[in-house]
Design an enzyme around this catalytic site. Structure first.
Site, PDB file in Angstrom:
ATOM      1  N   GLY A  26       0.166  -5.828   0.304  1.00 46.55           N
ATOM      2  CA  GLY A  26      -0.934  -5.898  -0.656  1.00 46.55           C
ATOM      3  C   GLY A  26      -0.509  -6.435  -2.011  1.00 46.55           C
ATOM      4  O   GLY A  26      -1.332  -6.979  -2.756  1.00 46.55           O
ATOM      5  N   GLU A  57       3.082  -6.396   7.001  1.00 46.19           N
ATOM      6  CA  GLU A  57       2.215  -5.366   7.591  1.00 46.19           C
ATOM      7  C   GLU A  57       2.390  -5.185   9.096  1.00 46.19           C
ATOM      8  O   GLU A  57       2.244  -4.079   9.618  1.00 46.19           O
ATOM      9  CB  GLU A  57       0.739  -5.691   7.304  1.00 46.19           C
ATOM     10  CG  GLU A  57       0.291  -5.423   5.875  1.00 46.19           C
ATOM     11  CD  GLU A  57       0.553  -6.575   4.926  1.00 46.19           C
ATOM     12  OE1 GLU A  57       1.336  -7.485   5.282  1.00 46.19           O
ATOM     13  OE2 GLU A  57      -0.014  -6.569   3.826  1.00 46.19           O
ATOM     14  N   ASP A 105      45.889   3.988  13.275  1.00 46.46           N
ATOM     15  CA  ASP A 105      45.817   3.803  14.728  1.00 46.46           C
ATOM     16  C   ASP A 105      47.184   4.195  15.267  1.00 46.46           C
ATOM     17  O   ASP A 105      47.889   4.955  14.589  1.00 46.46           O
ATOM     18  CB  ASP A 105      45.417   2.356  15.068  1.00 46.46           C
ATOM     19  CG  ASP A 105      44.797   2.247  16.454  1.00 46.46           C
ATOM     20  OD1 ASP A 105      45.557   2.269  17.436  1.00 46.46           O
ATOM     21  OD2 ASP A 105      43.554   2.158  16.557  1.00 46.46           O
ATOM     22  N   ALA A 148       0.837  -1.199   0.000  1.00 49.75           N
ATOM     23  CA  ALA A 148       0.000   0.000   0.000  1.00 49.75           C
ATOM     24  C   ALA A 148       0.874   1.252   0.000  1.00 49.75           C
ATOM     25  O   ALA A 148       1.959   1.253   0.571  1.00 49.75           O
ATOM     26  CB  ALA A 148      -0.894  -0.006   1.217  1.00 49.75           C
ATOM     27  N   GLU A 157      38.067   8.537  23.973  1.00 46.89           N
ATOM     28  CA  GLU A 157      37.234   9.688  24.348  1.00 46.89           C
ATOM     29  C   GLU A 157      38.034  10.588  25.309  1.00 46.89           C
ATOM     30  O   GLU A 157      37.785  10.610  26.521  1.00 46.89           O
ATOM     31  CB  GLU A 157      35.936   9.167  24.995  1.00 46.89           C
ATOM     32  CG  GLU A 157      34.889  10.225  25.299  1.00 46.89           C
ATOM     33  CD  GLU A 157      34.108  10.684  24.083  1.00 46.89           C
ATOM     34  OE1 GLU A 157      34.554  10.461  22.940  1.00 46.89           O
ATOM     35  OE2 GLU A 157      33.048  11.291  24.280  1.00 46.89           O
ATOM     36  N   GLU A 202      -0.629 -10.073  -1.493  1.00 46.17           N
ATOM     37  CA  GLU A 202      -2.043 -10.467  -1.334  1.00 46.17           C
ATOM     38  C   GLU A 202      -2.714 -10.613  -2.702  1.00 46.17           C
ATOM     39  O   GLU A 202      -3.571 -11.464  -2.897  1.00 46.17           O
ATOM     40  CB  GLU A 202      -2.787  -9.455  -0.467  1.00 46.17           C
ATOM     41  CG  GLU A 202      -2.361  -9.548   0.996  1.00 46.17           C
ATOM     42  CD  GLU A 202      -3.087  -8.554   1.881  1.00 46.17           C
ATOM     43  OE1 GLU A 202      -2.802  -7.342   1.724  1.00 46.17           O
ATOM     44  OE2 GLU A 202      -3.925  -8.967   2.690  1.00 46.17           O
TER      45      GLU A 202
HETATM   46  P1  NAI Z   1      38.312   1.946  21.587  1.00 46.25           P
HETATM   47  O1  NAI Z   1      39.075   2.084  22.845  1.00 46.25           O
HETATM   48  O2  NAI Z   1      37.743   0.608  21.226  1.00 46.25           O
HETATM   49  O3  NAI Z   1      39.179   2.412  20.340  1.00 46.25           O
HETATM   50  C1  NAI Z   1      39.987   3.548  20.322  1.00 46.25           C
HETATM   51  C2  NAI Z   1      41.112   3.299  19.328  1.00 46.25           C
HETATM   52  O4  NAI Z   1      41.822   4.507  19.144  1.00 46.25           O
HETATM   53  C3  NAI Z   1      42.113   2.241  19.778  1.00 46.25           C
HETATM   54  O5  NAI Z   1      42.306   1.283  18.759  1.00 46.25           O
HETATM   55  C4  NAI Z   1      43.368   3.045  20.047  1.00 46.25           C
HETATM   56  O6  NAI Z   1      44.561   2.320  19.798  1.00 46.25           O
HETATM   57  C5  NAI Z   1      43.191   4.191  19.066  1.00 46.25           C
HETATM   58  N1  NAI Z   1      43.995   5.355  19.413  1.00 46.25           N
HETATM   59  C6  NAI Z   1      44.195   5.892  20.633  1.00 46.25           C
HETATM   60  N2  NAI Z   1      44.994   6.965  20.525  1.00 46.25           N
HETATM   61  C7  NAI Z   1      45.299   7.122  19.225  1.00 46.25           C
HETATM   62  C8  NAI Z   1      46.092   8.055  18.488  1.00 46.25           C
HETATM   63  N3  NAI Z   1      46.715   9.049  19.103  1.00 46.25           N
HETATM   64  N4  NAI Z   1      46.174   7.904  17.156  1.00 46.25           N
HETATM   65  C9  NAI Z   1      45.529   6.908  16.530  1.00 46.25           C
HETATM   66  N5  NAI Z   1      44.784   5.996  17.176  1.00 46.25           N
HETATM   67  C10 NAI Z   1      44.664   6.108  18.512  1.00 46.25           C
HETATM   68  O7  NAI Z   1      37.152   3.037  21.670  1.00 46.25           O
HETATM   69  P2  NAI Z   1      35.740   3.074  20.924  1.00 46.25           P
HETATM   70  O8  NAI Z   1      34.727   2.440  21.781  1.00 46.25           O
HETATM   71  O9  NAI Z   1      35.905   2.615  19.536  1.00 46.25           O
HETATM   72  O10 NAI Z   1      35.416   4.637  20.939  1.00 46.25           O
HETATM   73  C11 NAI Z   1      36.042   5.540  20.057  1.00 46.25           C
HETATM   74  C12 NAI Z   1      35.272   6.838  20.060  1.00 46.25           C
HETATM   75  O11 NAI Z   1      33.918   6.583  19.704  1.00 46.25           O
HETATM   76  C13 NAI Z   1      35.210   7.535  21.402  1.00 46.25           C
HETATM   77  O12 NAI Z   1      35.220   8.909  21.193  1.00 46.25           O
HETATM   78  C14 NAI Z   1      33.874   7.088  21.956  1.00 46.25           C
HETATM   79  O13 NAI Z   1      33.328   8.000  22.873  1.00 46.25           O
HETATM   80  C15 NAI Z   1      33.040   7.072  20.690  1.00 46.25           C
HETATM   81  N6  NAI Z   1      31.853   6.231  20.721  1.00 46.25           N
HETATM   82  C16 NAI Z   1      31.855   4.998  21.290  1.00 46.25           C
HETATM   83  C17 NAI Z   1      30.714   4.204  21.277  1.00 46.25           C
HETATM   84  C18 NAI Z   1      30.744   2.850  21.882  1.00 46.25           C
HETATM   85  O14 NAI Z   1      29.666   2.225  21.988  1.00 46.25           O
HETATM   86  N7  NAI Z   1      31.890   2.307  22.265  1.00 46.25           N
HETATM   87  C19 NAI Z   1      29.469   4.675  20.651  1.00 46.25           C
HETATM   88  C20 NAI Z   1      29.582   5.950  20.006  1.00 46.25           C
HETATM   89  C21 NAI Z   1      30.729   6.694  20.075  1.00 46.25           C
END
Ligand code: NAI
Length: 717
Positions: free
Chosen positions: A115, A140, A345, A65, A405, A118
């Site tokens: 639909g 649906e 990384d 639909a 972070e 259907e």
């Molecule tokens: P994570 O700790 O799994 O990964 C961070 C990565 O960054 C690591 O592999 C580390 O080696 C790398 N790293 C650290 N310093 C570095 C540098 N100077 N240069 C290059 N690489 C570097 O963290 P995650 O969970 O992946 O989080 C990453 C970002 O995403 C953070 O800002 C977090 O707040 C955000 N975030 C996380 C979520 C989650 O569910 N874990 C959801 C949404 C956002």
């Protein structure tokens, strides 16, 4: 007839081709239904017509639909008799088709859903194209509705009660091989053989009578009086109630259609179906789900909030900084979408190890499920290029930062990468909590800086919250949205603020669960109320998943940044107390719960000593209302503060982002459904009992005075 062509050849075979002008898909709307009904009359009366092939002039057969029509039907406020008259023509025309005395075969040349399927069910024979893109089914229920054009009556009579109920209550669509195996279609053939196969069936001189219209018809797999089938119905009811917590009327109505309708001849079964269909159309759940999950999502996917000026940009090569959980996930979805992805990384080996490891694990699973192949896996991995330093990011049109972070680390990588990027390259940060405008200070090009907040696990979560900082330009926003669309994700656009929109509102749910704990509400009751509300996970279990240590860190950071202006969250002392007691969450051995080997969990027995359970317990419905109200109030504050501007985005972001009770259609739809006056009264009572976090936002009072709602009813069809 503008939407259908009828052609009868020398042998007396009439081909009915559905082909709506100016659309890429055929759908049922007022016009196509009227044309179809007229075509059926013509077929019935035409003595020259000996048999009928129904097919489509589009790549798909018929998508279902028209959603704008469904929206008008579900939200126009019509009474039952009017609605019944509005939905009758399609069901009636399909019944006339199968009883017109001429054999009819559906040549299903592509996807046939709702639909559309259907229509195929009302034919005497079904031939489906063998294409990996074709899907058939009755989805649906996902709109809060039931198949209202005979689907609930024909499917169980065709394939049996149990498989039909499963397909209709889950709303799952099937690929051709599965559809053939389950008996939804009679044959699956290559596209070039489709029409010949249909003709060949007509040439066998088949009976133009449906099995269910023959004397002595028996439902395959057993009738309703068969004890086995009776058990299926009972178990089905119990399962639906457990899964939907009684919040979703549609699956229950589907069950009722089958349980009542299959005892009756087809014509009366269709009457039963119509009655249940109309009552669902009048239920706010369907209207709310249609609006948010389909209309709002379509708008967002079509980039409704994209500034119009900048030309579209399809990202070819992007960069990802940090190959952790999020960075590796983002790299994977981008590579799957065909982009070249440079991943950085701390060093190239770490980037390779994490990003390739992540992608390979997902692809291996997909291969096991026959959704990918070793060749596709190799291609995806080949597009993920680990880099040793920022120089490799040269030429990337967009970079997503997902390092720790931590402001200092983010500032450092931002500056390093900025030095090599082109002037117009977009820099997106995946921060979950740090305001974007502040992070942009580390950039020499703050206008190119934007927030791209993905959710975990990236490949499964459909939403990206796009955060516009104070200096972000329109062009940056437009290109960031183009990137999100190219990934196949759904964006919402929000303004910069602490916690943005999703984390901020989602946080109130978890926090409210802890507030209840402090009041002496039994932990099991709190968790039960979270589930009853329709949230995907109860609040204390969710806090364990997020990690109490992380919640404590975010709280501390907020207090450090805002000082006395930091919001007074009822969860803060609970989080500190648990972390202090060594209970840091699931990954750290346990938090509110203790976790067993096999993933089973029980509430931590020590919780009672910290938060004694009060003698008087609130009823679960009050707690359910409270969970929904605290999130809805915070969402309204976000609108008031201009963090998010469109009511539909608010609701869409809530359901796709943190799984806010989908049956409500979102926090603002919830307020509309409760009614402003009642909602305000409820909030006032909660504010009196639990504090100013429930204070009624001024916007709600203004809306009440002006007689406004968040989602005004659409025009009548
Ligand atoms: P994570 O700790 O799994 O990964 C961070 C990565 O960054 C690591 O592999 C580390 O080696 C790398 N790293 C650290 N310093 C570095 C540098 N100077 N240069 C290059 N690489 C570097 O963290 P995650 O969970 O992946 O989080 C990453 C970002 O995403 C953070 O800002 C977090 O707040 C955000 N975030 C996380 C979520 C989650 O569910 N874990 C959801 C949404 C956002």
């Amino acid at each position: 007839m503008k939407t259908i062509t009828l052609r009868t050849d020398a042998q007396g075979t009439t081909t009915l081709t559905l082909d709506m002008p100016g659309r890429s898909w055929n759908v049922w709307n007022t016009e196509s239904i009227a044309d179809f009904a007229a075509a059926v009359d013509q077929i019935a009366e035409d003595d020259g017509c000996k048999g009928v092939i129904i097919t489509s002039g589009k790549p798909g057969f018929l998508a279902g639909a028209d959603l704008a029509m469904v929206e008008a039907l579900t939200q126009g406020g019509q009474d039952a008799a009017t609605l019944s008259a509005q939905v009758a023509p399609l069901s009636d025309a399909l019944r006339r088709l199968e009883t017109c005395g001429k054999p009819v075969v559906a040549a299903i040349n592509g996807t046939a859903l709702g639909g559309g399927f259907e229509l195929a069910l009302a034919c005497h024979h079904r031939v489906l194209v063998d294409s990996p893109r074709a899907k058939v089914g009755l989805p649906e229920v996902q709109l809060g509705l039931l198949p209202g054009a005979g689907g609930t009556q024909r499917l169980p009579r065709l394939i049996g009660v149990q498989p039909a109920l499963q397909l209709m209550t889950e709303g799952k669509a099937l690929r051709p091989d599965k559809a053939l195996k389950m008996g939804l279609v009679d044959a699956v053939v290559p596209a070039e053989a489709l029409l010949d196969t249909a003709r060949a069936w007509l040439a066998t001189g088949p009976d133009a009578v449906q099995p269910w219209d023959r004397r002595g018809f028996r439902v395959p797999g057993g009738s309703l009086d068969d004890p086995k089938v009776g058990q299926v119905l009972m178990a089905g009811t119990a399962m639906i109630m457990a899964k939907t917590q009684g919040n979703m009327p549609a699956p229950v109505a589907i069950l009722a259609c089958v349980a009542e309708g299959l005892r009756l001849p087809m014509d009366q079964g269709l009457v039963v179906e119509r009655r249940h269909f109309v009552s669902l159309l009048r239920d706010p759940v369907a209207g709310n789900m249609v609006r948010t999950l389909f209309l709002a999502k379509q708008e967002a996917d079509g980039l409704a909030r994209r500034p119009a000026g900048p030309p579209r940009r399809r990202p070819v090569r992007i960069g990802v900084l940090g190959a952790g959980l999020m960075g590796a996930g983002i790299a994977y979805v981008a590579a799957k979408a065909g982009m070249e992805v440079v991943v950085m990384d701390v060093d190239a080996a770490t980037a390779a190890d994490r990003a390739h490891g992540y992608a390979a694990a997902r692809e291996d699973k997909a291969i096991a499920r026959r959704r990918s192949s070793p060749e596709k896996k190799a291609a995806v991995l080949g597009r993920i290029q680990p880099a040793g330093g920022p120089a490799a990011l040269q030429g990337c049109g967009l970079v997503v930062e997902a390092v720790f972070e931590d402001r200092a680390i983010k500032a450092e990588v931002t500056a390093a990468v900025d030095a090599v990027l082109d002037d117009d390259a977009v820099f997106g940060s995946n921060t979950s909590t740090l305001p974007i405008t502040g992070l942009a200070r580390a950039s020499s090009r703050p206008g190119r800086f934007i927030g791209l907040h993905f959710f975990s696990p990236v490949e499964r979560m459909p939403l990206v919250e796009v955060i516009v900082g104070e200096q972000t330009t329109d062009e940056t926003l437009a290109w960031a949205l183009d990137f999100v669309a190219a990934l196949g994700k759904t964006p919402i656009v929000v303004r910069d603020s602490r916690g943005f929109y999703t984390s901020r509102v989602f946080g109130t749910y978890v926090s409210e669960g802890m507030a209840m704990l402090r009041e002496g509400v039994a932990p099991a009751l709190i968790e039960n109320a979270g589930r009853r509300a329709g949230m995907p996970m109860p609040p204390l279990a969710l806090a364990d998943e997020v990690g109490l240590q992380l919640l404590a860190m975010v709280d501390r950071q907020t207090r450090a940044d805002l000082g006395a202006a930091a919001p007074d969250k009822p969860s803060t002392p609970v989080v500190e107390q648990l972390v202090g007691a060594g209970r840091r969450g699931r990954r750290d051995g346990g938090g509110f719960y203790d976790y067993g080997e096999g993933g089973d969990k029980q509430l931590w027995t020590g919780l009672g000593a910290l938060y004694p359970v009060a003698a008087d317990q609130p009823d679960v419905e009050t707690l359910v209302s409270r969970f929904l109200a605290i999130q809805a109030i915070e969402a309204v504050r976000c609108v008031e503060e201009g963090v998010i501007t469109h009511a539909r985005d608010v609701d869409l972001g809530a359901i796709l982002g943190w799984g806010f009770a989908p049956w409500t259609g979102g926090p603002l739809a919830h307020i509309d459904t409760v009614g402003l006056a009642d909602f305000i009264e409820e909030a006032e009572a909660f504010a009196a009992a639990h504090g100013p976090r429930f204070a009624v936002p001024a916007l709600l009072r203004e809306m009440q005075a002006a007689g406004r709602v968040f989602h005004p009813a659409p025009e009548s069809p």
